[in-house]
Design an enzyme around this catalytic site. Structure first.
Site, PDB file in Angstrom:
ATOM      1  N   THR A 150       1.002  -1.341   0.104  1.00 17.35           N
ATOM      2  CA  THR A 150      -0.004   0.109   0.048  1.00 17.35           C
ATOM      3  C   THR A 150       0.864   1.295   0.059  1.00 17.35           C
ATOM      4  OG1 THR A 150      -1.670  -1.266   1.243  1.00 17.35           O
ATOM      5  CG2 THR A 150      -1.780   1.273   1.323  1.00 17.35           C
ATOM      6  N   GLN A 203      -5.174  -7.169  -6.608  1.00 17.19           N
ATOM      7  CA  GLN A 203      -5.671  -7.497  -5.321  1.00 17.19           C
ATOM      8  C   GLN A 203      -7.107  -6.441  -5.004  1.00 17.19           C
ATOM      9  OE1 GLN A 203      -3.847  -6.411  -1.321  1.00 17.19           O
ATOM     10  NE2 GLN A 203      -3.503  -8.688  -1.228  1.00 17.19           N
ATOM     11  N   CYS A 233      -4.983  -7.394   5.549  1.00 13.04           N
ATOM     12  CA  CYS A 233      -4.602  -6.011   5.877  1.00 13.04           C
ATOM     13  C   CYS A 233      -5.056  -5.717   7.206  1.00 13.04           C
ATOM     14  CB  CYS A 233      -5.540  -5.027   4.872  1.00 13.04           C
ATOM     15  SG  CYS A 233      -4.730  -3.242   4.982  1.00 13.04           S
ATOM     16  N   LYS A 272      -4.930 -13.808   0.407  1.00 12.28           N
ATOM     17  CA  LYS A 272      -3.968 -13.626   1.301  1.00 12.28           C
ATOM     18  C   LYS A 272      -4.301 -13.274   2.465  1.00 12.28           C
ATOM     19  CE  LYS A 272       0.335 -10.522   1.271  1.00 12.28           C
ATOM     20  NZ  LYS A 272       0.275 -10.027   2.759  1.00 12.28           N
ATOM     21  N   HIS A 302       0.740 -14.555   5.460  1.00 12.54           N
ATOM     22  CA  HIS A 302       1.726 -13.379   6.055  1.00 12.54           C
ATOM     23  C   HIS A 302       1.909 -14.100   7.727  1.00 12.54           C
ATOM     24  CE1 HIS A 302       2.825  -9.231   7.354  1.00 12.54           C
ATOM     25  NE2 HIS A 302       3.539 -10.023   7.763  1.00 12.54           N
ATOM     26  N   ASN A 334       5.180 -15.498   3.376  1.00 10.28           N
ATOM     27  CA  ASN A 334       5.396 -14.132   3.250  1.00 10.28           C
ATOM     28  C   ASN A 334       5.914 -13.459   4.681  1.00 10.28           C
ATOM     29  OD1 ASN A 334       3.365 -11.005   3.186  1.00 10.28           O
ATOM     30  ND2 ASN A 334       5.587 -11.166   2.626  1.00 10.28           N
ATOM     31  N   GLY A 335       6.778 -12.896   4.797  1.00 10.94           N
ATOM     32  CA  GLY A 335       7.324 -12.121   6.138  1.00 10.94           C
ATOM     33  C   GLY A 335       8.725 -12.315   6.259  1.00 10.94           C
ATOM     34  N   ASP A 336       9.281 -11.261   6.724  1.00  6.02           N
ATOM     35  CA  ASP A 336      10.646 -11.092   7.032  1.00  6.02           C
ATOM     36  C   ASP A 336      11.577 -11.602   5.956  1.00  6.02           C
ATOM     37  OD1 ASP A 336       9.923  -9.880   9.286  1.00  6.02           O
ATOM     38  OD2 ASP A 336       9.782 -11.841  10.458  1.00  6.02           O
ATOM     39  N   ARG A 359       8.743  -5.674   2.027  1.00  7.44           N
ATOM     40  CA  ARG A 359       9.599  -4.537   2.833  1.00  7.44           C
ATOM     41  C   ARG A 359      11.058  -4.673   2.188  1.00  7.44           C
ATOM     42  NH1 ARG A 359       8.855  -4.865   9.029  1.00  7.44           N
ATOM     43  NH2 ARG A 359       8.770  -7.075   8.471  1.00  7.44           N
TER      44      ARG A 359
END
Length: 402
Positions: A150, A203, A233, A272, A302, A334-336, A359
């Site tokens: 986003t 999405q 989200c 997701k 996530h 998903n994540g890190d 990220r």
């Protein structure tokens, strides 16, 4: 003169007596159902106080004896008293109370059955949905995906990331389906696709089947290869509308919505999610099972809860357990993932079909090339400045020309 005063006093007493009788009848109608003789006595006392010094206790006690009372009010009171006595027993909800309703055991026995009925959702996805999902699963396995960021995953940024990995799968920023269907320019702009996005998904955020179906048609016209439904989200702007991660609170309802959308669209539908609403309400395994039954082509997990947002490390062990339970469904982790060796380690240790980077791509967009080549790129300061200048040049180009 004295006789005149006596006549006035007599008239006043008569008026007071008549008013007292009327008030007794009114009180007998207002204070219903009267649950005890104590309250009835209090009502009689109040009647005496209201009538002043000329009222007598005998007249006020007529509420209990039934004498000198409005007959209509007395009949109404007696009928109300009978209804009160024949009422069903109430459940005492006070702390420490041991009073239970007569059917408390029966209600407790029905609760597990209701939960079982909710879990036992009887649905089988149509064959054409399963065939479409099988083809999509072959395309998505082994791929790296750019997460829907986003305010970050706009077209220029996605175009820049695809420069470092031509086979990168990208996802648009989350678009609110309702505003999109109303023709909102901002939401429509999220669906623009760059020329080098080979595998592009859109999405949407929705909790309605009809909205999802119509939004899927708009996404298909924009060139999307698949549709992703956002159920992860955590921001208040989404959850206050019952969108995003708030959908995880009712897994069966979510699955029914996904089933309704997948059966009516031409695009593969992915979902997701997060691991749950909170650490005490982790239900990702159950959600994934219901989504597979609903006809989802893949599920992106996530590894954090809605309440955690980005505070704690992603739970990749939970994702590994879900992959073992649902080996036929493509699970994307998903994540890190901030480095190429973290991506390789997560991929091998969990058995996920693909990994999604968020990220980490914002930190260095060339991370996708590092993952593809399995090495770290040693970019100089000038090289990094060149990357950002390239992104700035993409931002100056109209989205329709990309």
């Amino acid at each position: 003169e004295t006789s005149h005063k006596c006549e006035q006093a007599t008239a006043a007493r008569q008026a007071t007596a008549a008013c007292s009788s009327v008030c007794a009848g009114l009180i007998s109608q207002i204070l219903i159902p009267l649950r005890s003789t104590d309250r009835l006595s209090k009502a009689a006392a109040l009647c005496g106080q209201a009538m002043g010094p000329h009222s007598s206790s005998k007249r006020c006690s007529a509420l209990q004896s039934g004498s000198s009372v409005n007959p209509v009010g007395l009949a109404f009171y007696r009928a109300s008293r009978e209804r009160y006595r024949s009422r069903p027993a109430r459940v005492c909800r006070c702390a420490g109370s041991s009073q239970q309703p007569a059917d408390a055991d029966a209600s407790a026995a029905e609760l597990p059955q209701q939960q079982h009925d909710e879990e036992a959702w009887d649905y089988v996805a149509p064959d054409y949905v399963l065939q479409r999902n099988a083809q999509f699963g072959q395309q998505i396995r082994g791929r790296v995906l750019l997460a829907p960021l986003t305010k970050g995953g706009n077209l220029p940024f996605r175009r820049l990331c695809c420069d470092f990995d031509p086979e990168l799968s990208t996802v648009s920023e989350m678009a609110f389906a309702r505003q999109l269907l109303k023709g909102d320019r901002v939401e429509k702009a999220r669906l623009y696709k760059a020329h080098n996005e080979q595998c592009f998904g859109v999405q949407i955020a929705t909790n309605n089947i009809a909205e999802g179906v119509k939004a899927a048609a708009v996404a298909q016209e924009a060139g999307a290869a698949w549709l992703d439904i956002n159920c992860g989200c955590p921001i208040h702007e989404a959850t206050k509308r019952g969108l995003g991660a708030a959908l995880l609170r009712k897994p069966t309802k979510l699955a029914k919505m996904v089933a309704g959308i997948t059966a009516q669209v031409d695009l593969p539908v992915t979902v997701k999610i997060r691991t749950g609403e909170s650490e005490k309400k982790i239900n990702a395994a159950r959600v994934v099972g219901l989504l597979q039954q609903a006809g989802a082509a893949a599920v992106i997990i996530h590894g954090r809860t809605m309440e955690q947002r980005y505070k704690k490390a992603a739970d990749w062990q939970l994702m590994a357990d879900i992959v073992q339970q649902h080996s036929s469904l493509p699970i994307i982790g998903n994540g890190d993932i901030l480095t190429h060796y973290e991506a390789a380690d997560r991929w091998q240790s969990t058995g996920v079909a693909g990994v999604m980077v968020g990220r980490g791509a914002l930190i260095k967009p060339w991370l996708f090339q590092e993952i593809r080549e399995g090495r770290e790129l040693q970019l100089t300061a000038a090289d990094r400045v060149g990357v950002y200048r390239q992104l700035a040049s993409y931002m100056k180009v109209p989205s329709t020309a990309c």
